[in-house]
Design a protein around this motif. Structure first.
Motif, PDB file in Angstrom:
ATOM      1  N   GLY A  26       0.796  -1.215   0.000  1.00 19.88           N
ATOM      2  CA  GLY A  26       0.000   0.000   0.000  1.00 19.88           C
ATOM      3  C   GLY A  26       0.829   1.266   0.000  1.00 19.88           C
ATOM      4  O   GLY A  26       0.299   2.342   0.304  1.00 19.88           O
ATOM      5  N   GLU A  27       2.104   1.151  -0.341  1.00 19.97           N
ATOM      6  CA  GLU A  27       2.970   2.331  -0.377  1.00 19.97           C
ATOM      7  C   GLU A  27       3.964   2.190  -1.514  1.00 19.97           C
ATOM      8  O   GLU A  27       4.216   1.089  -2.010  1.00 19.97           O
ATOM      9  CB  GLU A  27       3.707   2.492   0.956  1.00 19.97           C
ATOM     10  CG  GLU A  27       4.568   1.294   1.325  1.00 19.97           C
ATOM     11  CD  GLU A  27       5.225   1.445   2.676  1.00 19.97           C
ATOM     12  OE1 GLU A  27       6.030   0.561   3.044  1.00 19.97           O
ATOM     13  OE2 GLU A  27       4.960   2.446   3.359  1.00 19.97           O
ATOM     14  N   ASP A  28       4.546   3.304  -1.955  1.00 18.35           N
ATOM     15  CA  ASP A  28       5.538   3.282  -3.029  1.00 18.35           C
ATOM     16  C   ASP A  28       6.789   2.558  -2.547  1.00 18.35           C
ATOM     17  O   ASP A  28       7.224   2.725  -1.399  1.00 18.35           O
ATOM     18  CB  ASP A  28       5.885   4.709  -3.457  1.00 18.35           C
ATOM     19  CG  ASP A  28       4.675   5.456  -4.017  1.00 18.35           C
ATOM     20  OD1 ASP A  28       3.629   4.794  -4.218  1.00 18.35           O
ATOM     21  OD2 ASP A  28       4.775   6.669  -4.238  1.00 18.35           O
ATOM     22  N   ARG A  29       7.365   1.744  -3.451  1.00 12.78           N
ATOM     23  CA  ARG A  29       8.525   0.951  -3.080  1.00 12.78           C
ATOM     24  C   ARG A  29       9.612   1.062  -4.137  1.00 12.78           C
ATOM     25  O   ARG A  29       9.340   1.069  -5.339  1.00 12.78           O
ATOM     26  CB  ARG A  29       8.131  -0.525  -2.916  1.00 12.78           C
ATOM     27  CG  ARG A  29       7.151  -0.811  -1.813  1.00 12.78           C
ATOM     28  CD  ARG A  29       7.796  -0.646  -0.455  1.00 12.78           C
ATOM     29  NE  ARG A  29       8.862  -1.602  -0.271  1.00 12.78           N
ATOM     30  CZ  ARG A  29       8.696  -2.803   0.289  1.00 12.78           C
ATOM     31  NH1 ARG A  29       7.483  -3.165   0.702  1.00 12.78           N
ATOM     32  NH2 ARG A  29       9.714  -3.621   0.437  1.00 12.78           N
ATOM     33  N   GLY A  30      10.868   1.130  -3.678  1.00  9.69           N
ATOM     34  CA  GLY A  30      11.995   0.998  -4.593  1.00  9.69           C
ATOM     35  C   GLY A  30      12.244  -0.475  -4.877  1.00  9.69           C
ATOM     36  O   GLY A  30      11.725  -1.363  -4.197  1.00  9.69           O
ATOM     37  N   TRP A  31      13.070  -0.790  -5.874  1.00 11.79           N
ATOM     38  CA  TRP A  31      13.274  -2.175  -6.261  1.00 11.79           C
ATOM     39  C   TRP A  31      14.653  -2.351  -6.884  1.00 11.79           C
ATOM     40  O   TRP A  31      15.283  -1.400  -7.355  1.00 11.79           O
ATOM     41  CB  TRP A  31      12.195  -2.639  -7.251  1.00 11.79           C
ATOM     42  CG  TRP A  31      11.940  -1.658  -8.367  1.00 11.79           C
ATOM     43  CD1 TRP A  31      11.082  -0.606  -8.338  1.00 11.79           C
ATOM     44  CD2 TRP A  31      12.587  -1.619  -9.641  1.00 11.79           C
ATOM     45  NE1 TRP A  31      11.120   0.102  -9.516  1.00 11.79           N
ATOM     46  CE2 TRP A  31      12.037  -0.508 -10.351  1.00 11.79           C
ATOM     47  CE3 TRP A  31      13.535  -2.414 -10.280  1.00 11.79           C
ATOM     48  CZ2 TRP A  31      12.421  -0.173 -11.635  1.00 11.79           C
ATOM     49  CZ3 TRP A  31      13.931  -2.087 -11.579  1.00 11.79           C
ATOM     50  CH2 TRP A  31      13.365  -0.974 -12.239  1.00 11.79           C
ATOM     51  N   THR A  32      15.120  -3.601  -6.904  1.00 13.27           N
ATOM     52  CA  THR A  32      16.410  -3.967  -7.475  1.00 13.27           C
ATOM     53  C   THR A  32      16.244  -5.266  -8.244  1.00 13.27           C
ATOM     54  O   THR A  32      15.736  -6.258  -7.688  1.00 13.27           O
ATOM     55  CB  THR A  32      17.470  -4.146  -6.380  1.00 13.27           C
ATOM     56  OG1 THR A  32      17.623  -2.923  -5.654  1.00 13.27           O
ATOM     57  CG2 THR A  32      18.811  -4.541  -6.980  1.00 13.27           C
ATOM     58  N   VAL A  33      16.682  -5.267  -9.501  1.00 12.86           N
ATOM     59  CA  VAL A  33      16.595  -6.448 -10.368  1.00 12.86           C
ATOM     60  C   VAL A  33      18.009  -6.964 -10.629  1.00 12.86           C
ATOM     61  O   VAL A  33      18.910  -6.175 -10.944  1.00 12.86           O
ATOM     62  CB  VAL A  33      15.884  -6.125 -11.692  1.00 12.86           C
ATOM     63  CG1 VAL A  33      15.918  -7.335 -12.634  1.00 12.86           C
ATOM     64  CG2 VAL A  33      14.443  -5.711 -11.437  1.00 12.86           C
ATOM     65  N   ARG A  34      18.162  -8.295 -10.527  1.00 14.62           N
ATOM     66  CA  ARG A  34      19.430  -8.941 -10.867  1.00 14.62           C
ATOM     67  C   ARG A  34      19.166 -10.025 -11.894  1.00 14.62           C
ATOM     68  O   ARG A  34      18.293 -10.877 -11.697  1.00 14.62           O
ATOM     69  CB  ARG A  34      20.094  -9.530  -9.632  1.00 14.62           C
ATOM     70  CG  ARG A  34      21.407 -10.250  -9.962  1.00 14.62           C
ATOM     71  CD  ARG A  34      22.101 -10.766  -8.715  1.00 14.62           C
ATOM     72  NE  ARG A  34      23.289 -11.539  -9.080  1.00 14.62           N
ATOM     73  CZ  ARG A  34      24.472 -10.994  -9.385  1.00 14.62           C
ATOM     74  NH1 ARG A  34      24.617  -9.657  -9.367  1.00 14.62           N
ATOM     75  NH2 ARG A  34      25.503 -11.750  -9.691  1.00 14.62           N
ATOM     76  N   LEU A  35      19.941  -9.982 -13.027  1.00 17.08           N
ATOM     77  CA  LEU A  35      19.810 -10.952 -14.116  1.00 17.08           C
ATOM     78  C   LEU A  35      21.175 -11.579 -14.381  1.00 17.08           C
ATOM     79  O   LEU A  35      22.197 -10.887 -14.453  1.00 17.08           O
ATOM     80  CB  LEU A  35      19.292 -10.278 -15.380  1.00 17.08           C
ATOM     81  CG  LEU A  35      17.789  -9.962 -15.390  1.00 17.08           C
ATOM     82  CD1 LEU A  35      17.459  -8.943 -16.461  1.00 17.08           C
ATOM     83  CD2 LEU A  35      16.983 -11.237 -15.605  1.00 17.08           C
ATOM     84  N   ASP A  36      21.171 -12.909 -14.542  1.00 19.43           N
ATOM     85  CA  ASP A  36      22.391 -13.666 -14.834  1.00 19.43           C
ATOM     86  C   ASP A  36      22.171 -14.471 -16.108  1.00 19.43           C
ATOM     87  O   ASP A  36      21.191 -15.235 -16.210  1.00 19.43           O
ATOM     88  CB  ASP A  36      22.731 -14.615 -13.673  1.00 19.43           C
ATOM     89  CG  ASP A  36      23.015 -13.867 -12.380  1.00 19.43           C
ATOM     90  OD1 ASP A  36      23.475 -12.712 -12.466  1.00 19.43           O
ATOM     91  OD2 ASP A  36      22.756 -14.432 -11.293  1.00 19.43           O
ATOM     92  N   PHE A  37      23.063 -14.298 -17.086  1.00 20.65           N
ATOM     93  CA  PHE A  37      23.018 -15.039 -18.343  1.00 20.65           C
ATOM     94  C   PHE A  37      24.372 -15.726 -18.554  1.00 20.65           C
ATOM     95  O   PHE A  37      25.410 -15.269 -18.053  1.00 20.65           O
ATOM     96  CB  PHE A  37      22.726 -14.103 -19.522  1.00 20.65           C
ATOM     97  CG  PHE A  37      21.327 -13.548 -19.519  1.00 20.65           C
ATOM     98  CD1 PHE A  37      20.316 -14.216 -20.160  1.00 20.65           C
ATOM     99  CD2 PHE A  37      21.046 -12.352 -18.869  1.00 20.65           C
ATOM    100  CE1 PHE A  37      19.022 -13.702 -20.171  1.00 20.65           C
ATOM    101  CE2 PHE A  37      19.765 -11.846 -18.877  1.00 20.65           C
ATOM    102  CZ  PHE A  37      18.751 -12.512 -19.524  1.00 20.65           C
ATOM    103  N   SER A  38      24.365 -16.812 -19.317  1.00 21.92           N
ATOM    104  CA  SER A  38      25.612 -17.506 -19.654  1.00 21.92           C
ATOM    105  C   SER A  38      26.171 -16.893 -20.946  1.00 21.92           C
ATOM    106  O   SER A  38      25.634 -17.097 -22.030  1.00 21.92           O
ATOM    107  CB  SER A  38      25.346 -19.007 -19.844  1.00 21.92           C
ATOM    108  OG  SER A  38      24.382 -19.225 -20.851  1.00 21.92           O
ATOM    109  N   GLY A  39      27.247 -16.129 -20.804  1.00 21.89           N
ATOM    110  CA  GLY A  39      27.850 -15.490 -21.980  1.00 21.89           C
ATOM    111  C   GLY A  39      27.034 -14.308 -22.443  1.00 21.89           C
ATOM    112  O   GLY A  39      26.119 -13.811 -21.762  1.00 21.89           O
TER     113      GLY A  39
END
Length: 224
Positions: free
Chosen positions: A147-160
């Motif tokens: 019910g409130e504004d939130r910050g966020w963090t995305v982490r992506l891992d790929f092979s090569g």
């Protein structure tokens, strides 16, 4: 003289009674009077009780007065443990001087029912927007369920592969930290509004469209 006869005397026996009926009447009257007195005497001896005599009343029960003296000691034989439900002694299996086992308040069968998992405050869903020769454009849709504004963090891992660029449309861009090849971490520039969602897109070359890892605030993404 010898020729003269005396007249016979009248007899005073039954013939006289028969010849005088008033004697019988008088005797009968006397007998009836006597019988009447006898009956009246018997009736007076059986006269009913007077009306003013009330029925006897029973005494009311009284409250017993407690005894103030010492309680009487019972002469009954002592009860043996295990033979009577009122026995208060220790069981014979418990040695003298040993302590009885204590039960912890927390002891007892543990419930195996798990509480339902609550959905994460901020979640992500991965998908491929467009594929082409040598690369593709992917997307992570971040949704804010709080019910409130939130910050966020995305982490992506790929092979090569190689990361070309990342962006969020229509809002100030965040910070990208690339670790190795196409692996990177994106920290939001603005908070995602409560109950809303925002899409992070990226361009990768020479990389598989299926990532080895995708998380939003440490929670695994869906869709792959």
């Amino acid at each position: 003289m010898s020729g003269m006869r005396r007249a016979p005397r009248p007899s005073h026996g039954p013939v006289a009674v028969t010849s005088s009926p008033w004697i019988v009447v008088c005797v009968g009257f006397v007998v009836m009077v006597v019988l009447l007195f006898v009956v009246l005497g018997a009736y007076r001896g059986r006269s009913p009780a007077p009306d003013d005599v009330s029925a006897p009343t029973l005494p009311l029960p009284q409250t017993p007065v407690p005894l103030t003296g010492p309680a009487p000691t019972s002469s009954a034989r002592p009860l043996l443990p295990g033979l009577s439900p009122r026995a208060t002694g220790l069981p014979p299996s418990l040695a003298a001087g040993s302590r009885a086992p204590t039960v912890s308040p927390s002891a007892g069968p543990r419930s195996t029912t798990r509480a339902p998992d609550r959905p994460p405050a901020v979640s992500g869903r991965y998908r491929v927007v467009q594929s082409f020769d040598g690369g593709f454009i992917g997307e992570v849709l971040i949704a804010n369920a709080t019910g409130e504004d939130r910050g966020w963090t995305v982490r992506l891992d790929f092979s090569g592969g190689r990361l070309v660029t990342t962006w969020v449309e229509g809002v100030p861009q965040g910070t990208v930290r690339q670790t190795d090849g196409a692996d990177f971490t994106y920290v939001s520039g603005v908070d995602v509004p409560a109950g809303a969602s925002v899409a992070l897109r990226f361009h990768l070359e020479r990389a598989s469209t299926r990532p080895q890892g995708c998380t939003v605030d440490g929670v695994r993404c869906t869709g792959f």
